[in-house]
Enzyme design. Structure first.
Site, mmCIF file in Angstrom:
data_model
loop_
_atom_site.group_PDB
_atom_site.id
_atom_site.type_symbol
_atom_site.label_atom_id
_atom_site.label_comp_id
_atom_site.label_asym_id
_atom_site.label_seq_id
_atom_site.Cartn_x
_atom_site.Cartn_y
_atom_site.Cartn_z
ATOM 1 N N LYS A 84 0.815 -1.225 0.000
ATOM 2 C CA LYS A 84 0.000 0.000 0.000
ATOM 3 C C LYS A 84 0.844 1.269 0.000
ATOM 4 C CE LYS A 84 -4.456 -1.514 1.667
ATOM 5 N NZ LYS A 84 -4.264 -2.939 2.029
ATOM 6 N N GLU A 106 -10.015 7.291 3.399
ATOM 7 C CA GLU A 106 -10.920 6.376 4.073
ATOM 8 C C GLU A 106 -10.124 5.136 4.457
ATOM 9 O OE1 GLU A 106 -10.308 6.289 0.886
ATOM 10 O OE2 GLU A 106 -9.877 4.141 0.762
ATOM 11 N N SER A 373 1.663 -9.852 -0.929
ATOM 12 C CA SER A 373 1.317 -8.429 -0.852
ATOM 13 C C SER A 373 1.678 -7.800 0.491
ATOM 14 C CB SER A 373 -0.168 -8.220 -1.139
ATOM 15 O OG SER A 373 -0.954 -9.053 -0.305
#
Ligand SMILES: *Cc1c(COP(=O)(O)O)cnc(C)c1O
Length: 397
Positions: A84, A106, A373
């Site tokens: 991310k 968010e 990930s």
């Protein structure tokens, strides 16, 4: 409506939001072509995030599964423990170039909130994270992490008090404060240009992988496998390989307690076409078209929609999408931990679980890349609880 990915994408939002999106698109298209911008982005990825992440030959797993040769793309080694951060750094640099002073975002489980708060702290930007009230109660540690990093966490009390409501609230606040505020979206979803912007900041994963596999094997892989929530880590890996038809792309979504139950997030497997969160895509809907409540043990895969580019890859048969249950994912997390000494995020464990079933069917000279990930530190408590409740032997996986 202009759709960016076949029949999917678009901007299904009210007029004031379209204006804000146009400003974003124009700025992105300008800065992404500026060599100084690219240099700065690469600098922070290398020096702060720790890129390039390694492409690790999983020798033990390869031997044990006795099919294709397995390589793991190690996004778990990034600063903050997942992919991310690639996107949050890119978008914050863009925000700075646009002269914005504040970042809003968010978050559902809090992972995107933490990655955003991290990059905001480093770049000295004010940061406010909108999070459903339900989620702030469930994820207290992540709320504290964001606060520790200097962010303000605002609980959202409307609707179901979860991620969808946090998205709505963040977009409203963005439009109200557009002069000095940038909305940093966390996955390859939402109205155009977000799915495109996020992909451009995540495609570094596939660019590195392509280079690394050519160095190690002298050729392209046969398969790329990644888990899919909104789809950012998967599209990040896939993008560079899309033009190479011989490389098969497999996305793995969450089947939760099973696709024959109500508790799953198997968007591609069971969803239909429609509009959600400002984009036309495939999503899980109730009969009246409202998004279905979804479930997965993995907070990062617990999303009723999927990025429009994945919907397009599926419909054009360029990508294949499979689903994996909670139990298979938990067992795959234990498996990778014990066979390679790598505790993957429970999201990534979905990709590992699918590979465990699939790789034994392949020839030994085939090459498979799995995107790890993120790392599993955040999940250990939930895993302990799950294996105790389901009487899973920690050693028998
Ligand atoms: C958030 C997250 C995901 C899911 O998001 P995508 O946008 O589908 O990549 C997957 N893995 C990890 C580790 C995450 O934190």
């Amino acid at each position: 409506m202009n759709h960016q990915f076949g029949d999917f994408g678009g901007q299904y939002v009210p007029e004031p939001v379209i204006k804000a999106l146009e400003e974003l698109e124009q700025a992105f298209n300008t800065h992404i072509q500026d060599p100084d911008f690219k240099k700065e982005y690469r600098y922070y990825l290398n020096e702060y995030v720790g890129r390039p992440s390694s492409l690790y030959f999983a020798e033990n797993m390869t031997k044990e599964l006795n099919g294709g040769k397995i390589y793991l793309k190690r996004e778990d080694l990034n600063h903050t423990g997942a992919h991310k951060i690639n996107n949050t750094i890119g978008q914050i640099l863009l925000a700075k170039r646009m002269g914005k002073k504040k970042i809003i975002a968010e978050t559902g489980a809090g992972q995107h909130g933490v990655a955003t708060a991290t990059a905001a702290a480093m770049f000295g930007m004010a940061c406010e994270i909108f999070m459903g009230k339900e989620d702030t109660d469930r994820q207290r540690l992540n709320v504290f992490r964001m606060e520790l990093l200097g962010a303000k966490v605002t609980p959202v009390t409307r609707g179901t008090q979860t991620l969808s409501d946090a998205v709505d609230e963040a977009i409203e606040k963005w439009v109200e404060r557009i002069d000095d505020t940038f909305y940093l979206l966390g996955s390859a979803v939402g109205p155009h240009p977000y799915p495109y912007v996020v992909r451009e900041f995540q495609k570094i994963i596939g660019e590195e992988t392509l280079k690394q596999i050519k160095e190690k094997e002298g050729r392209l892989p046969d398969y790329c496998i990644a888990c899919v929530g909104g789809g950012s880590n998967a599209i990040g890996l896939f993008h560079e390989f899309v033009p190479h038809d011989e490389v098969k792309l497999i996305g793995v979504e969450a089947a939760g307690k099973g696709i024959d139950t109500k508790d799953h997030a198997a968007t591609m497997t069971l969803g239909s076409e429609g509009v959600i969160h400002g984009m036309r895509t495939i999503y899980l809907s109730n009969e009246d078209g409202t998004p279905m409540p979804v479930y997965s043990i993995s907070a990062g895969l617990d999303y009723p929609g999927v990025g429009p580019e994945h919907a397009h890859l599926k419909n054009s048969n360029r990508g294949k999408y499979e689903s994996i249950t909670d139990e298979e994912a938990v067992k795959a997390l234990l498996y990778l931990s014990q066979i390679e000494g790598i505790i993957p995020a429970i999201e990534s464990a979905h990709a590992i679980a699918y590979a465990r079933k699939f790789v034994p069917t392949l020839d030994k000279d085939q090459i498979v890349i799995i995107n790890v990930s993120g790392r599993g530190d955040k999940d250990v408590e939930a895993i302990e609880k799950y294996i105790n409740e389901h009487h899973i032997d920690i050693k028998q996986v």
